[in-house]
Design a protein around this motif. Sequence first.
Motif, PDB file in Angstrom:
ATOM      1  N   ARG A   1       0.824  -1.140   0.046  1.00 17.97           N
ATOM      2  CA  ARG A   1      -0.153   0.048  -0.010  1.00 17.97           C
ATOM      3  C   ARG A   1       0.925   1.261  -0.028  1.00 17.97           C
ATOM      4  O   ARG A   1       1.920   1.093   0.443  1.00 17.97           O
ATOM      5  CB  ARG A   1      -0.851   0.029   1.289  1.00 17.97           C
ATOM      6  N   GLY A   2       0.417   2.436  -0.449  1.00 24.83           N
ATOM      7  CA  GLY A   2       0.967   3.620  -0.502  1.00 24.83           C
ATOM      8  C   GLY A   2       0.120   4.824  -0.359  1.00 24.83           C
ATOM      9  O   GLY A   2      -1.150   4.618  -0.567  1.00 24.83           O
ATOM     10  N   SER A   3       0.527   5.991  -0.103  1.00 23.92           N
ATOM     11  CA  SER A   3      -0.156   7.157  -0.069  1.00 23.92           C
ATOM     12  C   SER A   3       0.646   8.284  -0.637  1.00 23.92           C
ATOM     13  O   SER A   3       1.914   8.192  -0.545  1.00 23.92           O
ATOM     14  CB  SER A   3      -0.552   7.487   1.388  1.00 23.92           C
ATOM     15  N   ALA A   4       0.008   9.366  -1.222  1.00 22.59           N
ATOM     16  CA  ALA A   4       0.727  10.578  -1.560  1.00 22.59           C
ATOM     17  C   ALA A   4      -0.285  11.558  -0.919  1.00 22.59           C
ATOM     18  O   ALA A   4      -1.145  11.550  -1.084  1.00 22.59           O
ATOM     19  CB  ALA A   4       0.539  10.697  -3.074  1.00 22.59           C
ATOM     20  N   ILE A   5       0.595  12.556   0.139  1.00 21.29           N
ATOM     21  CA  ILE A   5       0.128  13.571   0.361  1.00 21.29           C
ATOM     22  C   ILE A   5       0.422  14.747  -0.376  1.00 21.29           C
ATOM     23  O   ILE A   5       1.547  15.333  -0.317  1.00 21.29           O
ATOM     24  CB  ILE A   5       0.333  13.756   1.885  1.00 21.29           C
ATOM     25  N   PHE A   6      -0.715  15.620  -0.886  1.00 18.66           N
ATOM     26  CA  PHE A   6      -0.485  16.750  -1.636  1.00 18.66           C
ATOM     27  C   PHE A   6      -0.795  17.961  -0.461  1.00 18.66           C
ATOM     28  O   PHE A   6      -1.706  17.796   0.024  1.00 18.66           O
ATOM     29  CB  PHE A   6      -1.427  16.880  -2.844  1.00 18.66           C
ATOM     30  N   ARG A   7       0.171  19.077  -0.789  1.00 14.26           N
ATOM     31  CA  ARG A   7      -0.154  20.224  -0.073  1.00 14.26           C
ATOM     32  C   ARG A   7      -0.143  21.452  -1.062  1.00 14.26           C
ATOM     33  O   ARG A   7       0.561  21.507  -1.750  1.00 14.26           O
ATOM     34  CB  ARG A   7       0.804  20.547   1.083  1.00 14.26           C
ATOM     35  N   PHE A   8      -1.285  22.083  -1.007  1.00 14.18           N
ATOM     36  CA  PHE A   8      -1.678  23.537  -1.693  1.00 14.18           C
ATOM     37  C   PHE A   8      -1.666  24.490  -0.999  1.00 14.18           C
ATOM     38  O   PHE A   8      -2.618  24.503  -0.049  1.00 14.18           O
ATOM     39  CB  PHE A   8      -2.824  23.306  -2.729  1.00 14.18           C
ATOM     40  N   GLU A   9      -0.822  25.570  -0.949  1.00 12.50           N
ATOM     41  CA  GLU A   9      -1.122  26.637  -0.156  1.00 12.50           C
ATOM     42  C   GLU A   9      -1.556  27.691  -0.760  1.00 12.50           C
ATOM     43  O   GLU A   9      -2.044  28.805  -0.104  1.00 12.50           O
ATOM     44  CB  GLU A   9       0.408  27.037   0.306  1.00 12.50           C
ATOM     45  N   THR A  10      -1.684  27.743  -2.106  1.00 10.97           N
ATOM     46  CA  THR A  10      -2.376  28.775  -2.979  1.00 10.97           C
ATOM     47  C   THR A  10      -3.454  28.006  -3.897  1.00 10.97           C
ATOM     48  O   THR A  10      -2.844  26.862  -4.385  1.00 10.97           O
ATOM     49  CB  THR A  10      -1.380  29.524  -3.749  1.00 10.97           C
ATOM     50  N   LEU A  11      -4.597  28.483  -4.267  1.00 12.70           N
ATOM     51  CA  LEU A  11      -5.314  27.883  -5.112  1.00 12.70           C
ATOM     52  C   LEU A  11      -6.075  28.650  -6.139  1.00 12.70           C
ATOM     53  O   LEU A  11      -6.021  30.024  -5.718  1.00 12.70           O
ATOM     54  CB  LEU A  11      -6.578  27.143  -4.367  1.00 12.70           C
ATOM     55  N   ASN A  12      -6.018  28.283  -7.475  1.00 14.22           N
ATOM     56  CA  ASN A  12      -6.773  29.032  -8.349  1.00 14.22           C
ATOM     57  C   ASN A  12      -8.299  28.726  -8.349  1.00 14.22           C
ATOM     58  O   ASN A  12      -9.064  29.645  -8.853  1.00 14.22           O
ATOM     59  CB  ASN A  12      -6.444  28.449  -9.588  1.00 14.22           C
ATOM     60  N   THR A  13      -8.928  27.663  -7.425  1.00 14.53           N
ATOM     61  CA  THR A  13     -10.185  27.401  -7.408  1.00 14.53           C
ATOM     62  C   THR A  13     -10.769  27.795  -6.208  1.00 14.53           C
ATOM     63  O   THR A  13     -10.142  27.733  -5.315  1.00 14.53           O
ATOM     64  CB  THR A  13     -10.415  25.765  -7.529  1.00 14.53           C
TER      65      THR A  13
ATOM     66  N   ALA B   1      -3.959  26.257   3.669  1.00 19.26           N
ATOM     67  CA  ALA B   1      -3.566  25.255   2.980  1.00 19.26           C
ATOM     68  C   ALA B   1      -4.663  24.252   3.008  1.00 19.26           C
ATOM     69  O   ALA B   1      -5.741  24.146   3.534  1.00 19.26           O
ATOM     70  CB  ALA B   1      -2.393  24.765   3.668  1.00 19.26           C
ATOM     71  N   LEU B   2      -4.387  23.203   1.730  1.00 18.41           N
ATOM     72  CA  LEU B   2      -5.371  22.441   1.545  1.00 18.41           C
ATOM     73  C   LEU B   2      -4.431  20.996   1.469  1.00 18.41           C
ATOM     74  O   LEU B   2      -3.248  20.916   0.600  1.00 18.41           O
ATOM     75  CB  LEU B   2      -6.086  22.474   0.181  1.00 18.41           C
ATOM     76  N   GLU B   3      -4.670  19.972   2.127  1.00 15.99           N
ATOM     77  CA  GLU B   3      -4.080  18.573   1.958  1.00 15.99           C
ATOM     78  C   GLU B   3      -4.935  17.788   1.165  1.00 15.99           C
ATOM     79  O   GLU B   3      -6.275  17.645   1.855  1.00 15.99           O
ATOM     80  CB  GLU B   3      -3.612  18.266   3.438  1.00 15.99           C
ATOM     81  N   VAL B   4      -4.634  16.917   0.485  1.00 20.39           N
ATOM     82  CA  VAL B   4      -5.188  15.988  -0.260  1.00 20.39           C
ATOM     83  C   VAL B   4      -4.542  14.640  -0.211  1.00 20.39           C
ATOM     84  O   VAL B   4      -3.128  14.442  -0.201  1.00 20.39           O
ATOM     85  CB  VAL B   4      -5.567  16.285  -1.843  1.00 20.39           C
ATOM     86  N   ILE B   5      -5.103  13.648   0.459  1.00 12.75           N
ATOM     87  CA  ILE B   5      -4.478  12.394   0.427  1.00 12.75           C
ATOM     88  C   ILE B   5      -5.125  11.439  -0.596  1.00 12.75           C
ATOM     89  O   ILE B   5      -6.182  11.030  -0.547  1.00 12.75           O
ATOM     90  CB  ILE B   5      -4.794  11.677   2.071  1.00 12.75           C
ATOM     91  N   TYR B   6      -4.116  10.902  -1.196  1.00  9.88           N
ATOM     92  CA  TYR B   6      -4.573   9.846  -2.393  1.00  9.88           C
ATOM     93  C   TYR B   6      -3.809   8.473  -1.879  1.00  9.88           C
ATOM     94  O   TYR B   6      -2.623   8.307  -1.614  1.00  9.88           O
ATOM     95  CB  TYR B   6      -3.798  10.395  -3.546  1.00  9.88           C
ATOM     96  N   GLU B   7      -4.801   7.581  -1.864  1.00 12.28           N
ATOM     97  CA  GLU B   7      -4.450   6.327  -1.412  1.00 12.28           C
ATOM     98  C   GLU B   7      -4.082   5.210  -2.437  1.00 12.28           C
ATOM     99  O   GLU B   7      -5.261   5.159  -3.114  1.00 12.28           O
ATOM    100  CB  GLU B   7      -5.420   5.687  -0.391  1.00 12.28           C
ATOM    101  N   MET B   8      -3.113   4.469  -2.424  1.00  7.84           N
ATOM    102  CA  MET B   8      -2.787   3.245  -3.438  1.00  7.84           C
ATOM    103  C   MET B   8      -2.647   2.071  -2.713  1.00  7.84           C
ATOM    104  O   MET B   8      -2.062   1.972  -1.665  1.00  7.84           O
ATOM    105  CB  MET B   8      -1.727   3.485  -4.260  1.00  7.84           C
TER     106      MET B   8
END
Length: 102
Positions: free
Chosen positions: A27-39, A72-79
């Motif tokens: 299993r794996g995970s990717a944790i994305f962090r966005f400090e600025t957004l266009n949306t 900020a926005l954190e997004v967790i993508y699970e594999m």
Amino acid sequence: MAYIEFSRGVEEVPTSVRLLKSKTGERGSAIFRFETLNTPTNDLYGMRMVDSEGELFCRELRAKYINGQFAALEVIYEMANQSEWDRFMRIIQEFSASKNMC
């Protein structure tokens, strides 16, 4: 060309991406962090990662606010398995190459 978006047609670039993998490698995970957004933050329903092979989608979003202001926005993508990990790596490598991040 690969891209990431929360709203169709509005591309986003993460501030950082952390990769985690289980000890067994299954299993794996990717944790994305966005400090600025266009949306706009009220239009966030999920994150799409799109490339020439297709699309990956994730709904696990965590917005961080400080004193009522977006921080900020954190997004967790699970594999769940190696094939999902391999697919994610192909899309993130194409994305980072297209954004001159590597």
